[in-house]
Every structure is written in C-alpha cells, then in structure tokens.
Scaffold this active site. Structure first.
Site, PDB file in Angstrom:
ATOM      1  N   LYS A   1       0.857  -1.188   0.000  1.00  0.00           N
ATOM      2  CA  LYS A   1       0.000   0.000   0.000  1.00  0.00           C
ATOM      3  C   LYS A   1       0.894   1.239   0.000  1.00  0.00           C
ATOM      4  O   LYS A   1       1.757   1.406   0.875  1.00  0.00           O
ATOM      5  CB  LYS A   1      -0.891  -0.040   1.243  1.00  0.00           C
ATOM      6  CG  LYS A   1      -2.162   0.763   1.125  1.00  0.00           C
ATOM      7  CD  LYS A   1      -3.076   0.439   2.295  1.00  0.00           C
ATOM      8  CE  LYS A   1      -4.313   1.300   2.304  1.00  0.00           C
ATOM      9  NZ  LYS A   1      -5.083   1.121   3.525  1.00  0.00           N
ATOM     10  N   VAL A   2       0.683   2.090  -0.991  1.00  0.00           N
ATOM     11  CA  VAL A   2       1.583   3.224  -1.234  1.00  0.00           C
ATOM     12  C   VAL A   2       0.771   4.524  -1.280  1.00  0.00           C
ATOM     13  O   VAL A   2      -0.262   4.569  -1.944  1.00  0.00           O
ATOM     14  CB  VAL A   2       2.309   3.023  -2.600  1.00  0.00           C
ATOM     15  CG1 VAL A   2       3.264   4.163  -2.889  1.00  0.00           C
ATOM     16  CG2 VAL A   2       3.017   1.675  -2.654  1.00  0.00           C
TER      17      VAL A   2
END
Ligand code: G3P
Length: 217
Positions: free
Chosen positions: A87-88
C-alpha cells in the site's frame, strides 16, 4: 463486489472470515498502531498472521515517503507472503514506486486518493487497486460515492485494469451505494459489514415464525 475488512484486529478479521464473505484485508499505520504493534519484527509477524488467516489480498502500507524507501520497504513486505499488496500513498514518489512495483510484478494499492485525477495517475502507474477515501470526503461535506462513480466511469471508458477499492467506509449504506456505483471492492469496518444484516422486519418476522413453530410441536 469483493468485501475486504479494514482493520488490523485479529478477532474482527476472524469474525468476518468466519462469516464466509471475506475476500481480503486492508490495514494502515493508524490501524496497526491501534493494535499496539511496535517494531519491524512485530509488524511483519502481524501481516504474516493475517495472511495465514485470510486467503486473499492483504494490504500492508509502507511507512517511507521517498522512492528508495518505498521500493526497499515494499520489496520486504511483498516477500512476507504472495498475497501481500504493497500500500503506497498518493504522492509523486509513490506513483514512481507503484510503476516500479508494476514492472516487477508486485501488487499495489494506491492509498489516500481523494480525486479522479489522482485515480487516473494511479491507474497509469499500473496500481492493482486504487483507494478513494469516501467517508473522509463525506466528512468534509462532499459526496464520496459520487467520486467512486466518477472513477468507475473513467476506468471503464479508458479500459484501465486497476480495481476501484472504496475505502473509509462508515456505514452499511456506503457499502450498498458502492455496490450500485460499480466499485470492485469495498473495504469496511466489521460494524458496517454486520450492519448489512439488520432489518427490524427480519427480527419481527423471525420472532413470529419461532412462535408459530412452537405451536406445531
Ligand atoms: O484504510 C484506509 C481507510 O479505509 C481509512 O478509513 O475511517 O480512517 O477514514 P478511515
């Protein structure tokens, strides 16, 4: 529409999984901190435990904000389990990192998305999922579901493969409206998933059926 649970709490993950309708899990640093998880070893162990509990995509968020930090951290997270989705955050280095992960066959979830323009960038970089935060949009006086509809429409028109993952869900009605808007995934607190069960006429109807069933014995 797939159902993910938005928590790092193992009891809640277990309860949703036992219901048989859970397709995956999303976490974020706030949710992990809420469980009192501290230090890299404990964080990685927690993700491993979740991956062993639920057979589906498990989002694990990076803590770094530069391209090098995000890529290094993402590689380590992805090595925990094949179901890990890195998750960025939706920032410039985040987009660059998502493109790098795409080119290296690592799944990503682009988070903290609040506009259609941001969702287009995430799709162009090849994100597996894009996470518009509809509850936080509602909280600020805008219509979060309208954003979900707009992103779904753009992705369909452009043939983008990124899945629209409606996040920051506050209630069961959000889930229903996201399903109607064509979201691919809804990540929800357990209370919102269980809220879908509730209807007073179901309770009243069951009460009557049970009463009548007694008279047949
Ligand atoms: O995991 C991201 C998102 O679902 C956060 O939700 O309730 O903190 O706005 P919330």
């Amino acid at each position: 529409m797939k159902f993910f649970i938005d928590t790092a709490n193992l009891d809640q993950i277990r309860e949703a999984n036992d219901l048989g309708v859970l397709d995956g899990v999303t976490t974020n640093p706030s949710l992990m901190a809420k469980e009192g998880i501290k230090g890299k070893e404990a964080i990685f162990q927690h993700y491993k435990t979740i991956c062993e509990m639920v057979d589906g995509p498990i989002s694990a968020e990076v803590l770094g904000t530069t391209f090098d930090e995000i890529v290094a951290e993402g590689k380590e997270l992805a090595a925990i389990h094949p179901n890990i989705v890195v998750k960025v955050p939706m920032i410039k280095d985040g987009i660059k990192a998502i493109k790098w992960f795409t080119d290296n066959d690592i799944q990503t979830n682009c988070t903290l998305v609040f506009s259609a323009g941001q969702a287009i960038l995430a799709a162009k970089a090849g994100a597996t999922f894009v996470s518009p935060f509809l509850g936080r949009i509602d909280d600020s006086g805008w219509d979060g579901v309208q954003l979900i509809e707009e992103i779904v429409q753009i992705y369909n028109a452009q043939g983008y493969m990124t899945e629209v993952l409606a996040a920051s869900i506050r209630n069961p009605l959000h889930i229903v409206r996201c399903a109607s808007a064509g979201a691919d995934v809804c990540t929800c607190p357990l209370s919102s998933i269980l809220g879908l069960l509730k209807h007073p006429l179901t309770d009243l109807g069951l009460q009557q059926f049970l009463k009548d069933a007694q008279s047949m014995k």
